[in-house]
Design an enzyme around this catalytic site. Structure first.
Site, PDB file in Angstrom:
ATOM      1  N   THR A  97       0.879  -1.177   0.000  1.00 29.62           N
ATOM      2  CA  THR A  97       0.000   0.000   0.000  1.00 29.62           C
ATOM      3  C   THR A  97       0.914   1.224   0.000  1.00 29.62           C
ATOM      4  OG1 THR A  97      -1.678  -1.173   1.268  1.00 29.62           O
ATOM      5  CG2 THR A  97      -1.851   1.228   1.184  1.00 29.62           C
ATOM      6  N   LYS A 172      -7.386   1.743  -3.503  1.00 28.15           N
ATOM      7  CA  LYS A 172      -7.117   1.336  -2.113  1.00 28.15           C
ATOM      8  C   LYS A 172      -7.353   2.521  -1.164  1.00 28.15           C
ATOM      9  CE  LYS A 172      -5.222  -0.904   1.428  1.00 28.15           C
ATOM     10  NZ  LYS A 172      -5.596  -2.165   2.035  1.00 28.15           N
ATOM     11  N   LYS A 240      -0.388   5.279   8.335  1.00 28.08           N
ATOM     12  CA  LYS A 240       0.424   5.405   7.106  1.00 28.08           C
ATOM     13  C   LYS A 240      -0.518   5.550   5.902  1.00 28.08           C
ATOM     14  CE  LYS A 240       1.499   1.846   4.910  1.00 28.08           C
ATOM     15  NZ  LYS A 240       1.455   0.998   3.720  1.00 28.08           N
TER      16      LYS A 240
HETATM   17  P1  NAP Z   1       5.141  -6.502   7.638  1.00 32.35           P
HETATM   18  O1  NAP Z   1       4.686  -7.777   8.275  1.00 32.35           O
HETATM   19  O2  NAP Z   1       5.768  -5.439   8.470  1.00 32.35           O
HETATM   20  O3  NAP Z   1       6.177  -6.929   6.473  1.00 32.35           O
HETATM   21  C1  NAP Z   1       6.872  -5.981   5.732  1.00 32.35           C
HETATM   22  C2  NAP Z   1       7.820  -6.723   4.815  1.00 32.35           C
HETATM   23  O4  NAP Z   1       8.561  -5.786   4.037  1.00 32.35           O
HETATM   24  C3  NAP Z   1       8.872  -7.544   5.569  1.00 32.35           C
HETATM   25  O5  NAP Z   1       9.173  -8.687   4.811  1.00 32.35           O
HETATM   26  C4  NAP Z   1      10.077  -6.585   5.610  1.00 32.35           C
HETATM   27  O6  NAP Z   1      11.314  -7.262   5.755  1.00 32.35           O
HETATM   28  C5  NAP Z   1       9.962  -5.954   4.236  1.00 32.35           C
HETATM   29  N1  NAP Z   1      10.611  -4.645   4.151  1.00 32.35           N
HETATM   30  C6  NAP Z   1      10.204  -3.488   4.761  1.00 32.35           C
HETATM   31  N2  NAP Z   1      11.034  -2.497   4.433  1.00 32.35           N
HETATM   32  C7  NAP Z   1      11.965  -3.019   3.612  1.00 32.35           C
HETATM   33  C8  NAP Z   1      13.086  -2.477   2.940  1.00 32.35           C
HETATM   34  N3  NAP Z   1      13.398  -1.176   3.057  1.00 32.35           N
HETATM   35  N4  NAP Z   1      13.836  -3.302   2.186  1.00 32.35           N
HETATM   36  C9  NAP Z   1      13.520  -4.612   2.076  1.00 32.35           C
HETATM   37  N5  NAP Z   1      12.471  -5.185   2.675  1.00 32.35           N
HETATM   38  C10 NAP Z   1      11.706  -4.387   3.434  1.00 32.35           C
HETATM   39  O7  NAP Z   1       3.964  -5.805   6.824  1.00 32.35           O
HETATM   40  P2  NAP Z   1       2.634  -6.450   6.196  1.00 32.35           P
HETATM   41  O8  NAP Z   1       1.559  -6.466   7.213  1.00 32.35           O
HETATM   42  O9  NAP Z   1       2.977  -7.690   5.456  1.00 32.35           O
HETATM   43  O10 NAP Z   1       2.228  -5.290   5.157  1.00 32.35           O
HETATM   44  C11 NAP Z   1       2.918  -5.124   3.928  1.00 32.35           C
HETATM   45  C12 NAP Z   1       2.165  -4.099   3.071  1.00 32.35           C
HETATM   46  O11 NAP Z   1       0.830  -4.565   2.855  1.00 32.35           O
HETATM   47  C13 NAP Z   1       2.051  -2.713   3.716  1.00 32.35           C
HETATM   48  O12 NAP Z   1       2.153  -1.725   2.709  1.00 32.35           O
HETATM   49  C14 NAP Z   1       0.669  -2.732   4.327  1.00 32.35           C
HETATM   50  O13 NAP Z   1       0.111  -1.437   4.456  1.00 32.35           O
HETATM   51  C15 NAP Z   1      -0.083  -3.573   3.316  1.00 32.35           C
HETATM   52  N6  NAP Z   1      -1.280  -4.250   3.848  1.00 32.35           N
HETATM   53  C16 NAP Z   1      -1.229  -4.905   5.039  1.00 32.35           C
HETATM   54  C17 NAP Z   1      -2.374  -5.528   5.520  1.00 32.35           C
HETATM   55  C18 NAP Z   1      -2.363  -6.271   6.853  1.00 32.35           C
HETATM   56  O14 NAP Z   1      -3.451  -6.619   7.340  1.00 32.35           O
HETATM   57  N7  NAP Z   1      -1.215  -6.541   7.450  1.00 32.35           N
HETATM   58  C19 NAP Z   1      -3.564  -5.490   4.781  1.00 32.35           C
HETATM   59  C20 NAP Z   1      -3.576  -4.838   3.557  1.00 32.35           C
HETATM   60  C21 NAP Z   1      -2.422  -4.208   3.090  1.00 32.35           C
HETATM   61  P3  NAP Z   1      11.864  -7.710   7.215  1.00 32.35           P
HETATM   62  O15 NAP Z   1      11.246  -9.062   7.474  1.00 32.35           O
HETATM   63  O16 NAP Z   1      13.329  -7.765   7.059  1.00 32.35           O
HETATM   64  O17 NAP Z   1      11.409  -6.655   8.192  1.00 32.35           O
END
Ligand code: NAP
Length: 288
Positions: A97, A172, A240
């Site tokens: 997102t 979104k 965010k």
């Molecule tokens: P998360 O669990 O915090 O995972 C983030 C992922 O991105 C991790 O694998 C992290 O690696 C990697 N990452 C972050 N910064 C990075 C960088 N600079 N370089 C390389 N890798 C990086 O987040 P999530 O919940 O999966 O969400 C991911 C996205 O989907 C976000 O944009 C969020 O807004 C969106 N989203 C989430 C949900 C939800 O319910 N969680 C629903 C809809 C949309 P590490 O493992 O090394 O930290």
């Protein structure tokens, strides 16, 4: 079956990549914290790569799901970014997102290098990712989308192209605008019901069948009443997203008074220690 890479094995990416592998696609994964990628490979097969660039090499489609605009720029445009490894005619599908601006920027950068970019943020949360039933909102070119859609459907219930680059992210944003005001309304309803001394579960049971019913009421009303806020999408993530929404509204002139107010209510929840609480925690600042 396609040769694909998945960058970012977080709460969302880990199960999304698993669904790709279980449908028979050949999956290479990259995660910044390498241990998570190794764990993924031990559970699902495939292979892991040390950098996004290496992961992208030789793939037909490269998927990503990282945190925000800056993270996305890092894994694509950085020295070891995927864009340095992608071949001509291939496709990058981004599920982060992020802003519509970064989507347009990466679409243009990809086009310059001879491959394609689709912005494809998702809705459905952790449970949607685990169960492979996400909703995917896409922006980009129709011929490219047509090639990517069958592979996207490995982890989705619905996917749709909404227009040119950035349109997925804009859709979104609308999704988050619709959720913000609704969750506050639901929180106020439950809070009012408690003050009135009613049996909230009975109230929700009956009104959810009428015009007030919603996904949030069905899935979060009862837990909101119980003060349980550990059901996925965190307040920090919502802030965010709302910051992206309000930034876009400043540019396109949309008036979003309720969304702006609810954003400030979420700031209150953060100050109460609720940064990792889920978005239904808006009621906590009313009940305190
Ligand atoms: P998360 O669990 O915090 O995972 C983030 C992922 O991105 C991790 O694998 C992290 O690696 C990697 N990452 C972050 N910064 C990075 C960088 N600079 N370089 C390389 N890798 C990086 O987040 P999530 O919940 O999966 O969400 C991911 C996205 O989907 C976000 O944009 C969020 O807004 C969106 N989203 C989430 C949900 C939800 O319910 N969680 C629903 C809809 C949309 P590490 O493992 O090394 O930290």
């Amino acid at each position: 079956m396609a040769k694909v890479a998945f960058l970012g094995l977080g709460v969302m990416g880990y199960p999304m990549a698993r669904h790709l592998a279980s449908k028979g696609h050949e999956v290479t994964v990259y995660n910044r914290t390498a241990a998570k990628a190794e764990k993924w490979v031990s559970e699902n097969g495939g292979r892991s790569a040390a950098t996004p660039r290496e992961a992208a090499r030789g793939q037909e489609i490269v998927f990503a799901c990282v945190g925000n605009d800056d993270d996305l720029r890092q894994v694509t445009l950085g020295a070891d970014g995927a864009f340095q490894g992608m071949g001509k005619g291939t496709i990058f599908v981004d599920h982060t997102t992020a802003s519509a601006e970064v989507a347009r920027e990466l679409y243009a950068a990809a086009k310059d290098k001879g491959f394609a970019f689709i912005d494809a943020p998702v809705s459905g949360g952790q449970a949607g990712a685990e169960n492979g039933v996400l909703t995917v909102m896409c922006g980009g070119d129709a011929d490219v989308y047509a090639k990517a859609e069958p592979v996207i459907m490995s982890f989705a219930r619905a996917s749709r192209l909404l227009g040119a680059a950035g349109s997925g992210q804009l859709t979104k944003m609308i999704n988050q605008i619709c959720i913000a005001g609704l969750v506050q309304g639901l929180a106020e309803g439950v809070h009012f019901g408690k003050k009135a001394g009613l049996d909230i579960e009975a109230v929700l049971d009956v009104i959810s069948k009428g015009a007030a019913g919603s996904w949030q009421m069905e899935n979060r009303g009862k837990t909101m009443n119980q003060g349980k806020f550990d059901f996925g999408f965190a307040v920090d993530w919502m802030r965010k997203d709302l910051s992206i929404v309000l930034g876009e509204a400043r540019k396109n002139g949309a008036s979003l008074p309720v969304t702006a107010l609810v954003d400030q209510f979420y700031a209150d929840v953060q100050k109460m220690g609720g940064r990792r609480w889920d978005t239904s925690s808006l009621i906590a600042r009313l009940d305190k």
